[in-house]
Design a protein around this motif. Structure first.
Motif, PDB file in Angstrom:
ATOM      1  N   PHE A 144       0.846  -1.189   0.000  1.00  0.00           N
ATOM      2  CA  PHE A 144       0.000   0.000   0.000  1.00  0.00           C
ATOM      3  C   PHE A 144       0.882   1.239   0.000  1.00  0.00           C
ATOM      4  O   PHE A 144       2.006   1.216   0.499  1.00  0.00           O
ATOM      5  CB  PHE A 144      -0.926   0.018   1.229  1.00  0.00           C
ATOM      6  CG  PHE A 144      -0.197   0.161   2.546  1.00  0.00           C
ATOM      7  CD1 PHE A 144      -0.042   1.406   3.133  1.00  0.00           C
ATOM      8  CD2 PHE A 144       0.346  -0.940   3.175  1.00  0.00           C
ATOM      9  CE1 PHE A 144       0.626   1.555   4.341  1.00  0.00           C
ATOM     10  CE2 PHE A 144       1.020  -0.810   4.384  1.00  0.00           C
ATOM     11  CZ  PHE A 144       1.159   0.432   4.963  1.00  0.00           C
ATOM     12  N   GLN A 145       0.374   2.307  -0.599  1.00  0.00           N
ATOM     13  CA  GLN A 145       1.125   3.555  -0.693  1.00  0.00           C
ATOM     14  C   GLN A 145       0.923   4.386   0.559  1.00  0.00           C
ATOM     15  O   GLN A 145      -0.181   4.530   1.057  1.00  0.00           O
ATOM     16  CB  GLN A 145       0.680   4.346  -1.920  1.00  0.00           C
ATOM     17  CG  GLN A 145       1.454   5.635  -2.117  1.00  0.00           C
ATOM     18  CD  GLN A 145       1.100   6.309  -3.428  1.00  0.00           C
ATOM     19  OE1 GLN A 145       1.052   5.686  -4.477  1.00  0.00           O
ATOM     20  NE2 GLN A 145       0.848   7.597  -3.366  1.00  0.00           N
ATOM     21  N   MET A 146       2.004   4.945   1.057  1.00  0.00           N
ATOM     22  CA  MET A 146       1.953   5.785   2.250  1.00  0.00           C
ATOM     23  C   MET A 146       1.986   7.253   1.831  1.00  0.00           C
ATOM     24  O   MET A 146       2.647   7.606   0.842  1.00  0.00           O
ATOM     25  CB  MET A 146       3.130   5.478   3.177  1.00  0.00           C
ATOM     26  CG  MET A 146       3.177   4.019   3.623  1.00  0.00           C
ATOM     27  SD  MET A 146       4.702   3.586   4.513  1.00  0.00           S
ATOM     28  CE  MET A 146       4.502   4.576   5.985  1.00  0.00           C
ATOM     29  N   ASP A 147       1.282   8.073   2.567  1.00  0.00           N
ATOM     30  CA  ASP A 147       1.173   9.494   2.222  1.00  0.00           C
ATOM     31  C   ASP A 147       2.388  10.268   2.743  1.00  0.00           C
ATOM     32  O   ASP A 147       2.267  11.181   3.552  1.00  0.00           O
ATOM     33  CB  ASP A 147      -0.121  10.057   2.810  1.00  0.00           C
ATOM     34  CG  ASP A 147      -0.410  11.463   2.305  1.00  0.00           C
ATOM     35  OD1 ASP A 147       0.207  11.852   1.287  1.00  0.00           O
ATOM     36  OD2 ASP A 147      -1.225  12.153   2.930  1.00  0.00           O
ATOM     37  N   VAL A 148       3.560   9.874   2.278  1.00  0.00           N
ATOM     38  CA  VAL A 148       4.808  10.535   2.665  1.00  0.00           C
ATOM     39  C   VAL A 148       5.649  10.716   1.400  1.00  0.00           C
ATOM     40  O   VAL A 148       6.157   9.748   0.847  1.00  0.00           O
ATOM     41  CB  VAL A 148       5.598   9.710   3.703  1.00  0.00           C
ATOM     42  CG1 VAL A 148       6.877  10.443   4.090  1.00  0.00           C
ATOM     43  CG2 VAL A 148       4.753   9.427   4.927  1.00  0.00           C
ATOM     44  N   PRO A 149       5.799  11.943   0.884  1.00  0.00           N
ATOM     45  CA  PRO A 149       6.584  12.155  -0.339  1.00  0.00           C
ATOM     46  C   PRO A 149       8.066  11.896  -0.111  1.00  0.00           C
ATOM     47  O   PRO A 149       8.613  12.193   0.944  1.00  0.00           O
ATOM     48  CB  PRO A 149       6.313  13.620  -0.675  1.00  0.00           C
ATOM     49  CG  PRO A 149       5.922  14.248   0.604  1.00  0.00           C
ATOM     50  CD  PRO A 149       5.217  13.177   1.400  1.00  0.00           C
ATOM     51  N   VAL A 150       8.707  11.339  -1.151  1.00  0.00           N
ATOM     52  CA  VAL A 150      10.130  10.997  -1.098  1.00  0.00           C
ATOM     53  C   VAL A 150      10.849  11.668  -2.266  1.00  0.00           C
ATOM     54  O   VAL A 150      10.324  11.741  -3.370  1.00  0.00           O
ATOM     55  CB  VAL A 150      10.331   9.471  -1.181  1.00  0.00           C
ATOM     56  CG1 VAL A 150      11.826   9.118  -1.153  1.00  0.00           C
ATOM     57  CG2 VAL A 150       9.603   8.780  -0.048  1.00  0.00           C
ATOM     58  N   SER A 151      12.056  12.169  -1.996  1.00  0.00           N
ATOM     59  CA  SER A 151      12.888  12.756  -3.048  1.00  0.00           C
ATOM     60  C   SER A 151      14.223  12.023  -3.089  1.00  0.00           C
ATOM     61  O   SER A 151      14.747  11.592  -2.053  1.00  0.00           O
ATOM     62  CB  SER A 151      13.141  14.247  -2.778  1.00  0.00           C
ATOM     63  OG  SER A 151      11.933  14.961  -2.764  1.00  0.00           O
ATOM     64  N   ARG A 152      14.767  11.899  -4.290  1.00  0.00           N
ATOM     65  CA  ARG A 152      16.098  11.328  -4.434  1.00  0.00           C
ATOM     66  C   ARG A 152      17.100  12.470  -4.620  1.00  0.00           C
ATOM     67  O   ARG A 152      16.830  13.416  -5.352  1.00  0.00           O
ATOM     68  CB  ARG A 152      16.152  10.391  -5.638  1.00  0.00           C
ATOM     69  CG  ARG A 152      15.336   9.135  -5.438  1.00  0.00           C
ATOM     70  CD  ARG A 152      15.431   8.213  -6.629  1.00  0.00           C
ATOM     71  NE  ARG A 152      14.813   8.807  -7.818  1.00  0.00           N
ATOM     72  CZ  ARG A 152      14.732   8.176  -8.989  1.00  0.00           C
ATOM     73  NH1 ARG A 152      15.239   6.983  -9.139  1.00  0.00           N
ATOM     74  NH2 ARG A 152      14.160   8.771 -10.013  1.00  0.00           N
ATOM     75  N   LEU A 153      18.221  12.347  -4.003  1.00  0.00           N
ATOM     76  CA  LEU A 153      19.221  13.409  -4.050  1.00  0.00           C
ATOM     77  C   LEU A 153      20.590  12.782  -4.288  1.00  0.00           C
ATOM     78  O   LEU A 153      21.018  11.907  -3.528  1.00  0.00           O
ATOM     79  CB  LEU A 153      19.213  14.190  -2.728  1.00  0.00           C
ATOM     80  CG  LEU A 153      20.139  15.407  -2.647  1.00  0.00           C
ATOM     81  CD1 LEU A 153      19.666  16.483  -3.598  1.00  0.00           C
ATOM     82  CD2 LEU A 153      20.170  15.940  -1.219  1.00  0.00           C
ATOM     83  N   ALA A 208      28.028  14.606  -4.278  1.00  0.00           N
ATOM     84  CA  ALA A 208      29.372  14.072  -4.487  1.00  0.00           C
ATOM     85  C   ALA A 208      29.659  12.927  -3.529  1.00  0.00           C
ATOM     86  O   ALA A 208      30.550  12.087  -3.796  1.00  0.00           O
ATOM     87  CB  ALA A 208      30.403  15.193  -4.302  1.00  0.00           C
ATOM     88  N   ASP A 209      28.926  12.869  -2.416  1.00  0.00           N
ATOM     89  CA  ASP A 209      29.152  11.800  -1.442  1.00  0.00           C
ATOM     90  C   ASP A 209      28.297  10.566  -1.697  1.00  0.00           C
ATOM     91  O   ASP A 209      28.390   9.571  -0.973  1.00  0.00           O
ATOM     92  CB  ASP A 209      28.845  12.319  -0.032  1.00  0.00           C
ATOM     93  CG  ASP A 209      29.799  13.444   0.370  1.00  0.00           C
ATOM     94  OD1 ASP A 209      30.977  13.377  -0.033  1.00  0.00           O
ATOM     95  OD2 ASP A 209      29.348  14.367   1.071  1.00  0.00           O
ATOM     96  N   GLY A 210      27.452  10.629  -2.683  1.00  0.00           N
ATOM     97  CA  GLY A 210      26.620   9.479  -2.986  1.00  0.00           C
ATOM     98  C   GLY A 210      25.161   9.866  -3.180  1.00  0.00           C
ATOM     99  O   GLY A 210      24.811  11.051  -3.252  1.00  0.00           O
ATOM    100  N   LYS A 211      24.324   8.870  -3.287  1.00  0.00           N
ATOM    101  CA  LYS A 211      22.891   9.081  -3.526  1.00  0.00           C
ATOM    102  C   LYS A 211      22.138   8.933  -2.210  1.00  0.00           C
ATOM    103  O   LYS A 211      22.366   8.002  -1.441  1.00  0.00           O
ATOM    104  CB  LYS A 211      22.380   8.071  -4.539  1.00  0.00           C
ATOM    105  CG  LYS A 211      20.914   8.250  -4.908  1.00  0.00           C
ATOM    106  CD  LYS A 211      20.549   7.460  -6.145  1.00  0.00           C
ATOM    107  CE  LYS A 211      20.753   5.972  -5.919  1.00  0.00           C
ATOM    108  NZ  LYS A 211      20.314   5.183  -7.098  1.00  0.00           N
ATOM    109  N   PHE A 212      21.224   9.882  -1.965  1.00  0.00           N
ATOM    110  CA  PHE A 212      20.450   9.882  -0.736  1.00  0.00           C
ATOM    111  C   PHE A 212      18.957   9.970  -1.063  1.00  0.00           C
ATOM    112  O   PHE A 212      18.572  10.433  -2.137  1.00  0.00           O
ATOM    113  CB  PHE A 212      20.833  11.065   0.156  1.00  0.00           C
ATOM    114  CG  PHE A 212      22.276  11.056   0.595  1.00  0.00           C
ATOM    115  CD1 PHE A 212      22.660  10.411   1.761  1.00  0.00           C
ATOM    116  CD2 PHE A 212      23.241  11.701  -0.172  1.00  0.00           C
ATOM    117  CE1 PHE A 212      23.976  10.402   2.156  1.00  0.00           C
ATOM    118  CE2 PHE A 212      24.564  11.702   0.226  1.00  0.00           C
ATOM    119  CZ  PHE A 212      24.946  11.055   1.397  1.00  0.00           C
TER     120      PHE A 212
END
Length: 287
Positions: free
Chosen positions: A36-45, A48-52
């Motif tokens: 199920f989908q949760m109502d919390v938006p997520v961003s990818r960032l 230079a230190d990696g992906k967060f």
């Protein structure tokens, strides 16, 4: 619920180093394995230190407050509905049933005694007619409480004019009405506007301590604008209302049921202004 979560990584492509790609969401897994989908938006960032991944939990304080208020209103409104049913049942029993029983007994008496006591029968019939008049009046009063008969018989504007006049006569508060005499609305909008004016004036009578009230009803393109202003004591809108105080919440619910909105402006010592906007479909009835 299983506490494992996974993220949707199929959002739009990363836009470059240090630039978030907004659009992902958190997904949870129920104990039965259902996602199920949760109502919390997520961003990818990506840096230079990696992906967060960054999570921005929304502030649901206001949403929860409104939901709690609606739940309280629904419970209180249901209690009021049950009380209203009990009141109508009592009135039907105390007024109509007893009057009809008395009329039945008098009718039997007249049948059995008309020949031997004609003058007494005439007097009895006179009393029966008076009882019938009272019974008819009680029936009309009960029906008017359940449904505004003037609205059906004469239309919206005469019904509201009667409402305003009755408010002034009953409460001794001057009330000015401004409305287009040609205003006509189909259901459920006519009843909604009538009830909103009725509830607004009831709120003024109970709480405002006002000496003047102004009611304005304007029909604009595809909408009805309704304002009720009083010069009463006012109140602090930010202060939470008492659980048993349902007047303003009732106005909000009526407006929201028809896709409308309401704004309430008030301050201590400066009266209250209630402004309501109700959209209308082109035909004036629900689409």
């Amino acid at each position: 619920m299983d506490n494992r979560i996974q993220t949707d990584l199929r959002s739009r492509p990363l836009m470059g180093i240090g630039t978030p790609a907004v659009g992902g969401h958190l997904y949870g897994l129920r104990s039965i394995g259902e996602e199920f989908q949760m109502d919390v938006p997520v961003s990818r960032l990506r840096t230079a230190d990696g992906k967060f991944f960054t999570i921005r939990p929304p502030d649901v304080t206001e949403r929860d407050r409104v939901q709690e208020e609606r739940n309280a209103f629904a419970m209180a409104a249901n209690a009021i509905l049950e009380e209203e049913k009990a009141r109508v049942a009592r009135e039907l029993h105390d007024d109509l049933a007893q009057s009809l029983t008395a009329l039945k007994m008098d009718t039997i008496w007249v049948r059995d005694n008309a020949a031997i006591a004609p003058e007494a029968a005439v007097a009895k019939l006179t009393n029966m007619l008076e009882t019938l008049d009272r019974t008819i009046g009680a029936t009309r009063r009960i029906a008017a409480d359940l449904r505004p008969l003037l609205l059906d018989d004469l239309g919206l504007v005469p019904a509201i004019e009667w409402l305003v006049g009755n408010f002034t006569q009953r409460c001794g508060v001057a009330c000015k009405l401004s409305v287009d005499e040609e205003l006509e609305l189909q259901e459920p909008y006519a009843t909604a506007v009538f009830r909103i004016v009725q509830e607004s004036l009831a709120n003024v009578a109970k709480h405002a301590g006002a000496s003047e009230v102004a009611v304005v009803i304007d029909k604009v393109p595809r909408a009805v604008m309704l304002t009720v202003r009083d010069n009463g004591c006012g109140f602090v809108t930010a202060v939470p209302r008492k659980p048993q105080s349902l007047g303003l919440m009732g106005l909000r619910e009526r407006a929201q049921l028809l896709g409308g909105s309401i704004a309430i402006n008030s301050a201590l010592g400066h009266g209250t202004l209630v402004e309501m906007y109700i959209p209308l479909p082109q035909s004036g009835v629900p689409e």
